[in-house]
Write an enzyme that holds these catalytic residues in place. Structure first.
Site, PDB file in Angstrom:
ATOM      1  N   LYS A  35      39.282 -64.173 -58.003  1.00  0.00           N
ATOM      2  CA  LYS A  35      38.639 -64.115 -59.761  1.00  0.00           C
ATOM      3  C   LYS A  35      37.934 -63.299 -59.938  1.00  0.00           C
ATOM      4  O   LYS A  35      36.669 -63.113 -58.993  1.00  0.00           O
ATOM      5  CB  LYS A  35      38.372 -65.678 -60.473  1.00  0.00           C
ATOM      6  CG  LYS A  35      38.197 -66.085 -59.132  1.00  0.00           C
ATOM      7  CD  LYS A  35      37.909 -67.461 -59.833  1.00  0.00           C
ATOM      8  CE  LYS A  35      37.163 -68.632 -59.066  1.00  0.00           C
ATOM      9  NZ  LYS A  35      37.402 -69.993 -59.428  1.00  0.00           N
ATOM     10  N   TYR A 256       4.622 -58.391 -63.905  1.00  0.00           N
ATOM     11  CA  TYR A 256       4.290 -58.897 -65.180  1.00  0.00           C
ATOM     12  C   TYR A 256       3.528 -60.660 -64.807  1.00  0.00           C
ATOM     13  O   TYR A 256       4.326 -60.810 -64.016  1.00  0.00           O
ATOM     14  CB  TYR A 256       4.929 -58.765 -65.730  1.00  0.00           C
ATOM     15  CG  TYR A 256       5.607 -57.894 -66.474  1.00  0.00           C
ATOM     16  CD1 TYR A 256       5.489 -57.003 -67.447  1.00  0.00           C
ATOM     17  CD2 TYR A 256       7.267 -56.881 -66.127  1.00  0.00           C
ATOM     18  CE1 TYR A 256       5.699 -55.768 -68.071  1.00  0.00           C
ATOM     19  CE2 TYR A 256       7.673 -55.894 -66.362  1.00  0.00           C
ATOM     20  CZ  TYR A 256       6.562 -55.008 -67.019  1.00  0.00           C
ATOM     21  OH  TYR A 256       7.676 -53.984 -67.990  1.00  0.00           O
TER      22      TYR A 256
HETATM   23  C1  LIG Z   1      38.069 -71.096 -58.214  1.00  0.00           C
HETATM   24  C2  LIG Z   1      38.478 -71.106 -57.377  1.00  0.00           C
HETATM   25  C3  LIG Z   1      39.184 -71.616 -56.138  1.00  0.00           C
HETATM   26  C4  LIG Z   1      37.917 -71.096 -54.771  1.00  0.00           C
HETATM   27  O1  LIG Z   1      36.873 -72.135 -54.678  1.00  0.00           O
HETATM   28  P1  LIG Z   1      35.602 -71.429 -53.477  1.00  0.00           P
HETATM   29  O2  LIG Z   1      35.011 -72.610 -53.342  1.00  0.00           O
HETATM   30  O3  LIG Z   1      35.170 -69.900 -54.038  1.00  0.00           O
HETATM   31  O4  LIG Z   1      36.841 -71.023 -51.991  1.00  0.00           O
HETATM   32  C5  LIG Z   1      39.734 -72.518 -55.487  1.00  0.00           C
HETATM   33  N1  LIG Z   1      40.685 -72.791 -56.622  1.00  0.00           N
HETATM   34  C6  LIG Z   1      40.430 -72.883 -57.650  1.00  0.00           C
HETATM   35  C7  LIG Z   1      41.703 -73.020 -59.320  1.00  0.00           C
HETATM   36  C8  LIG Z   1      39.523 -72.160 -57.719  1.00  0.00           C
HETATM   37  O5  LIG Z   1      39.465 -71.884 -59.419  1.00  0.00           O
END
Ligand SMILES: *Cc1c(COP(=O)(O)O)cnc(C)c1O
Length: 394
Positions: A35, A256
């Site tokens: 994702k 800054y």
């Molecule tokens: C993002 C996600 C994962 C992966 O999570 P990590 O902490 O990056 O391993 C697994 N299952 C779902 C449903 C997710 O949304």
């Protein structure tokens, strides 16, 4: 010459990290979670590194389409399922498996016309209270799905809120077990933290594990454990060069808001990297950074296009010296700066830094772990001028 910042992507490291996941997950099949465009890396850029997984999981239908276009014929799972009824058409056409986590998604399926019944992952809310059905709602959802001609196979899934921390997963595993133990179908429970910390338990490994952040070389339970502890290697390096050095006298300030004031004579370097590149603006003085592979720290506030570093531990550093913001240090140095350390200093997590890599940063795919920048105007350390491995992809 372009501005010297660049991000290097390391598909080989990704492949290695997936082997680590597999090692912990035993016989379970492995989703690589891609994702957010593979956690900011770019799905296409790290593609060869993803191919060791058994399936690819994401949220965006656009990303699902891209992996099919890239030739992936294996399982694809939409982790949030469909957002509207017509998404089901794409699921039918591309054979996408999808999560079902609320009633309307079942209504849409019931009204969907398809010759190819779908595989769905029914999601239980076992305590995180984000997505999914609880208790008897889960069972009635299962019963509804079970009689739909549009549904082929029903798998079961849940997500942990505390797999990385002291609360752990026991309560959620127990809730999942209580609600589902007599239902048939494959199961998926574990995210990265659960894979690394709890996969000794076959019920937690189940049929499929979901490897997210660990795939990208970040430790899900940092700082309790770091990536080296888990044998993970960075898949993203952010690096740049010094574009200026300044000699400070006691009382001189940097950047800054004059947030840093020198107490003694010292040199600082100015790096071509700022928050518009995705470097966290909240990183305070003291955030770790490598200059010519030597560990030092940032000083003062991060600006849009620049940040400053303390050159005290690197007296030979000059304009052109290589700066590693995170990831693999200069080739041959063997040095690594874990993204988790930078994130922690800035009050965030490695996930956010990876996902925030800015569009304007040029990216390059390299084979093997590190890679020296192609052009080094550094006169004093010619050993750092080494050719890069040829990029795997232009
Ligand atoms: C993002 C996600 C994962 C992966 O999570 P990590 O902490 O990056 O391993 C697994 N299952 C779902 C449903 C997710 O949304």
């Amino acid at each position: 010459m372009p501005r010297p910042i660049e991000a290097l992507l390391h598909p080989d490291a990704l492949a290695g990290n997936l082997r680590v996941a597999r090692h912990h997950a035993g016989d379970s099949r492995l989703w690589v979670v891609i994702k957010a465009n593979a956690y900011g890396h770019g799905i296409e850029r790290v593609w060869p590194g993803l191919l060791g997984a058994d399936g690819m999981a994401m949220l965006d239908l656009d990303e699902a389409q891209r992996v099919r276009n890239l030739g992936w014929r294996g399982p694809v799972l939409l982790l949030e399922g469909c957002f509207e009824p017509r998404d089901l058409e794409l699921c039918s056409r591309l054979n996408l498996w999808h999560v079902v986590h609320h009633e309307a998604q079942i209504d849409w399926l019931a009204a969907h016309k398809t010759h190819q019944p779908h595989r769905v992952f029914l999601k239980m809310n076992s305590g995180m209270h984000r997505l999914g059905f609880t208790g008897h709602h889960l069972r009635s959802a299962w019963a509804r799905l079970n009689v739909l001609p549009q549904v082929d196979e029903i798998s079961l899934m849940t997500h942990f809120s505390d797999a990385d921390g002291p609360r752990g997963i026991a309560e959620q595993v127990a809730a999942f077990h209580a609600a589902t133990h007599d239902l048939p179908g494959e199961r998926s429970l574990s995210n990265s933290a659960a894979i690394l910390r709890h996969a000794g338990d076959a019920e937690v490994r189940a049929d499929w594990v979901r490897s997210g952040i660990l795939s990208y070389g970040s430790a899900p339970d940092f700082p309790e454990h770091d990536s080296a502890h888990w044998g993970l290697s960075p898949t993203m390096t952010l690096r740049s060069r010094l574009i200026s050095t300044q000699a400070l006298q006691p009382g001189d300030t940097v950047g800054y808001g004059s947030r840093f004031r020198a107490e003694q004579p010292m040199r600082v370097g100015v790096v071509a990297c700022g928050y518009a590149d995705g470097y966290p603006r909240h990183a305070p003085t003291g955030t770790p950074v490598l200059v010519d592979g030597v560990r030092t720290t940032t000083v003062g506030r991060v600006s849009m296009d620049m940040l400053a570093v303390d050159l005290t531990p690197v007296p030979l550093a000059e304009v052109g010296s290589e700066v590693t913001l995170w990831g693999h240090g200069p080739q041959g140095s063997g040095s690594v700066l874990a993204i988790d350390e930078v994130a922690q200093a800035a009050g965030t997590i490695g996930y956010e830094l990876m996902c925030a890599l800015a569009q304007r940063v040029p990216t390059r795919v390299v084979e093997g772990p590190g890679c020296t920048m192609a052009v080094s105007p550094h006169p004093l350390q010619p050993q750092h001028v080494q050719p890069c491995h040829p990029p795997a992809h232009a």
